[in-house]
Design an enzyme around this catalytic site. Structure first.
Site, PDB file in Angstrom:
ATOM      1  N   ASP A 134      -6.739  -1.753  -4.898  1.00  0.00           N
ATOM      2  CA  ASP A 134      -7.865  -1.486  -3.997  1.00  0.00           C
ATOM      3  C   ASP A 134      -8.834  -0.500  -4.634  1.00  0.00           C
ATOM      4  O   ASP A 134     -10.059  -0.658  -4.533  1.00  0.00           O
ATOM      5  CB  ASP A 134      -7.369  -0.902  -2.667  1.00  0.00           C
ATOM      6  CG  ASP A 134      -6.446  -1.838  -1.907  1.00  0.00           C
ATOM      7  OD1 ASP A 134      -6.544  -3.069  -2.102  1.00  0.00           O
ATOM      8  OD2 ASP A 134      -5.632  -1.330  -1.116  1.00  0.00           O
ATOM      9  N   ASP A 147       0.856  -1.188   0.000  1.00  0.00           N
ATOM     10  CA  ASP A 147       0.000   0.000   0.000  1.00  0.00           C
ATOM     11  C   ASP A 147       0.887   1.231   0.000  1.00  0.00           C
ATOM     12  O   ASP A 147       1.980   1.217   0.571  1.00  0.00           O
ATOM     13  CB  ASP A 147      -0.905   0.015   1.240  1.00  0.00           C
ATOM     14  CG  ASP A 147      -2.006  -1.029   1.179  1.00  0.00           C
ATOM     15  OD1 ASP A 147      -2.483  -1.338   0.072  1.00  0.00           O
ATOM     16  OD2 ASP A 147      -2.379  -1.540   2.244  1.00  0.00           O
TER      17      ASP A 147
END
Length: 162
Positions: A136, A118
Site C-alpha cells: 500500500d 495489513d
C-alpha cells in the site's frame, strides 16, 4: 527487452519481495488483532482486509476477492504497457514500478489468503488510520510521485511560455 525496462522491473520485483517478506514476518510473529507497540504513534497489528483501500467492500460475501484480483492483474498488465511506452520518463517509470510491485503484492495476498495482509497501524490518541502494508505504501508513493512529476511538468511549461 531493453536494459532500462529490466531495471524498472527490478524495482517492482524488489518492492514485491520487501512487501512479501514483511507480511511473512507479520504472519509469523504477530497474533491476529493484537497490537504490538513500536513507537508512540505506531503499532504492528496483524489484520486481513478482504476489501480494497480503507476496507471498501470488505463486508462482501467473498466475490470481492476475485473481483479485486482481476482488477489488480489488469492494472499490472496496463502498467507493464505504460512502462514500456514511457522509458524516456524516469520519474514516471520509477513511480509505475513502485505501483506495479505493490499491486502484485496485494494480488498475491488475495490469491494466497483471500484477503490482503495489513500490519502497520498508525494512530494519534484514540484515532487510528486504517491498517496498511508495504505494498500500500509503495502504491501511494508511486501515485504521489506521478502527481508531483506531472505538476513539475505543468508548471515548467507554463513558466517557459510566459
Amino acid at each position: 527487452m531493453s536494459l532500462a525496462y529490466l531495471r524498472y522491473l527490478a524495482i517492482a520485483l524488489i518492492t514485491l519481495l520487501l512487501d512479501q517478506l514483511s507480511k511473512w514476518s507479520a504472519l509469523s510473529n504477530l497474533q491476529l488483532g493484537v497490537p504490538e507497540p513500536v513507537l508512540p504513534f505506531m503499532n504492528w497489528l496483524l489484520l486481513f482486509n478482504p476489501g480494497a483501500a480503507f476496507s471498501f467492500l470488505a463486508e462482501g460475501s467473498g466475490w470481492q476477492r476475485w473481483f479485486f484480483t482481476i482488477i489488480g492483474l489488469a492494472a499490472c498488465v496496463y502498467i507493464l504497457w505504460l512502462l514500456r511506452k514511457s522509458l524516456n520518463d524516469k520519474m514516471l517509470c520509477v513511480s509505475l514500478s513502485l505501483i506495479l510491485g505493490g499491486a502484485l503484492g496485494n494480488v498475491l495476498d488475495r490469491v494466497m489468503y483471500g484477503a490482503v495482509v495489513d500490519f502497520i497501524d498508525l494512530y494519534y490518541s484514540s484515532w487510528h488510520w486504517p491498517a496498511f502494508n508495504i505494498a500500500d505504501s509503495a502504491i501511494c508513493i508511486g501515485a504521489g510521485l506521478i502527481i508531483w512529476g506531472e505538476l513539475r511538468k505543468s508548471f515548467g511549461k507554463s513558466a517557459q511560455s510566459h
